[in-house]
Design a protein around this motif. Structure first.
Motif, PDB file in Angstrom:
ATOM      1  N   GLY A  59       2.872   3.865   9.746  1.00 32.46           N
ATOM      2  CA  GLY A  59       3.878   3.167  10.532  1.00 32.46           C
ATOM      3  C   GLY A  59       4.601   2.137   9.692  1.00 32.46           C
ATOM      4  N   CYS A  60       5.751   1.717  10.177  1.00 37.90           N
ATOM      5  CA  CYS A  60       6.536   0.698   9.492  1.00 37.90           C
ATOM      6  C   CYS A  60       7.083  -0.223  10.573  1.00 37.90           C
ATOM      7  N   GLY A  61       6.486  -1.422  10.668  1.00 41.00           N
ATOM      8  CA  GLY A  61       6.868  -2.371  11.700  1.00 41.00           C
ATOM      9  C   GLY A  61       8.239  -2.980  11.465  1.00 41.00           C
ATOM     10  N   PRO A  62       8.748  -3.695  12.464  1.00 40.23           N
ATOM     11  CA  PRO A  62      10.080  -4.288  12.358  1.00 40.23           C
ATOM     12  C   PRO A  62      10.191  -5.334  11.247  1.00 40.23           C
ATOM     13  N   ASP A  63       9.071  -5.881  10.793  1.00 40.87           N
ATOM     14  CA  ASP A  63       9.113  -6.865   9.712  1.00 40.87           C
ATOM     15  C   ASP A  63       8.725  -6.249   8.359  1.00 40.87           C
ATOM     16  N   GLU A  64       8.720  -4.917   8.271  1.00 41.59           N
ATOM     17  CA  GLU A  64       8.337  -4.219   7.053  1.00 41.59           C
ATOM     18  C   GLU A  64       9.479  -3.339   6.560  1.00 41.59           C
ATOM     19  N   ARG A  65       9.448  -3.033   5.255  1.00 43.88           N
ATOM     20  CA  ARG A  65      10.431  -2.148   4.645  1.00 43.88           C
ATOM     21  C   ARG A  65       9.671  -1.134   3.805  1.00 43.88           C
ATOM     22  N   ILE A  66      10.222   0.037   3.656  1.00 40.94           N
ATOM     23  CA  ILE A  66       9.670   1.068   2.781  1.00 40.94           C
ATOM     24  C   ILE A  66      10.551   1.077   1.536  1.00 40.94           C
ATOM     25  N   VAL A  67       9.931   0.906   0.382  1.00 42.51           N
ATOM     26  CA  VAL A  67      10.710   0.904  -0.860  1.00 42.51           C
ATOM     27  C   VAL A  67      10.223   2.004  -1.773  1.00 42.51           C
ATOM     28  N   ARG A  68      11.143   2.510  -2.566  1.00 39.52           N
ATOM     29  CA  ARG A  68      10.822   3.546  -3.549  1.00 39.52           C
ATOM     30  C   ARG A  68      10.833   2.904  -4.927  1.00 39.52           C
ATOM     31  N   ILE A  69       9.798   3.219  -5.699  1.00 36.23           N
ATOM     32  CA  ILE A  69       9.771   2.792  -7.089  1.00 36.23           C
ATOM     33  C   ILE A  69       9.608   4.039  -7.948  1.00 36.23           C
ATOM     34  N   PRO A  70      10.111   4.009  -9.167  1.00 37.80           N
ATOM     35  CA  PRO A  70       9.950   5.176 -10.043  1.00 37.80           C
ATOM     36  C   PRO A  70       8.475   5.443 -10.333  1.00 37.80           C
ATOM     37  N   ARG A  71       8.118   6.687 -10.423  1.00 36.53           N
ATOM     38  CA  ARG A  71       6.730   7.082 -10.681  1.00 36.53           C
ATOM     39  C   ARG A  71       6.180   6.401 -11.932  1.00 36.53           C
ATOM     40  N   ASN A  72       6.980   6.401 -12.991  1.00 38.25           N
ATOM     41  CA  ASN A  72       6.490   5.840 -14.249  1.00 38.25           C
ATOM     42  C   ASN A  72       6.120   4.363 -14.103  1.00 38.25           C
ATOM     43  N   LEU A  73       6.777   3.637 -13.207  1.00 40.93           N
ATOM     44  CA  LEU A  73       6.481   2.225 -13.018  1.00 40.93           C
ATOM     45  C   LEU A  73       5.036   2.026 -12.544  1.00 40.93           C
ATOM     46  N   LEU A  74       4.619   2.801 -11.561  1.00 40.63           N
ATOM     47  CA  LEU A  74       3.254   2.675 -11.041  1.00 40.63           C
ATOM     48  C   LEU A  74       2.230   3.251 -12.016  1.00 40.63           C
TER      49      LEU A  74
END
Length: 85
Positions: A59-74
């Motif tokens: 789930g993603c609540g109203p005070d949350e955001r989904i962000v994408r980061i490049p695979r290599n970063l993680l």
């Protein structure tokens, strides 16, 4: 000062190291450890397109955001990620 929001250290290498270019507008996807032990992730906001596609157990609540980061970063950050709580 709110120590909860103090950036303690970068997790992984600088995303701009060796002149590397990144996909974000300001060239700054990044992972940081906060002074309270939590982590902050800077990435591209994909909430609007990703939220309807979340699995039923996520789930993603109203005070949350989904962000994408490049695979290599993680992947490159892995050695810096603590293994103990």
């Amino acid at each position: 000062m709110n120590t909860e929001l103090m950036f303690l250290r970068r997790i992984g290498p600088d995303p701009h190291a060796n002149g590397r270019q990144t996909i974000a507008l300001c060239n700054c996807p990044d992972i940081w450890e906060l002074a309270n032990g939590d982590f902050a992730v800077i990435g591209i906001d994909i909430t609007d397109t990703a939220k309807p596609k979340l699995p039923p157990t996520a789930g993603c609540g109203p005070d949350e955001r989904i962000v994408r980061i490049p695979r290599n970063l993680l992947v490159e950050a892995r050695p810096d990620i603590p293994t103990k709580i």
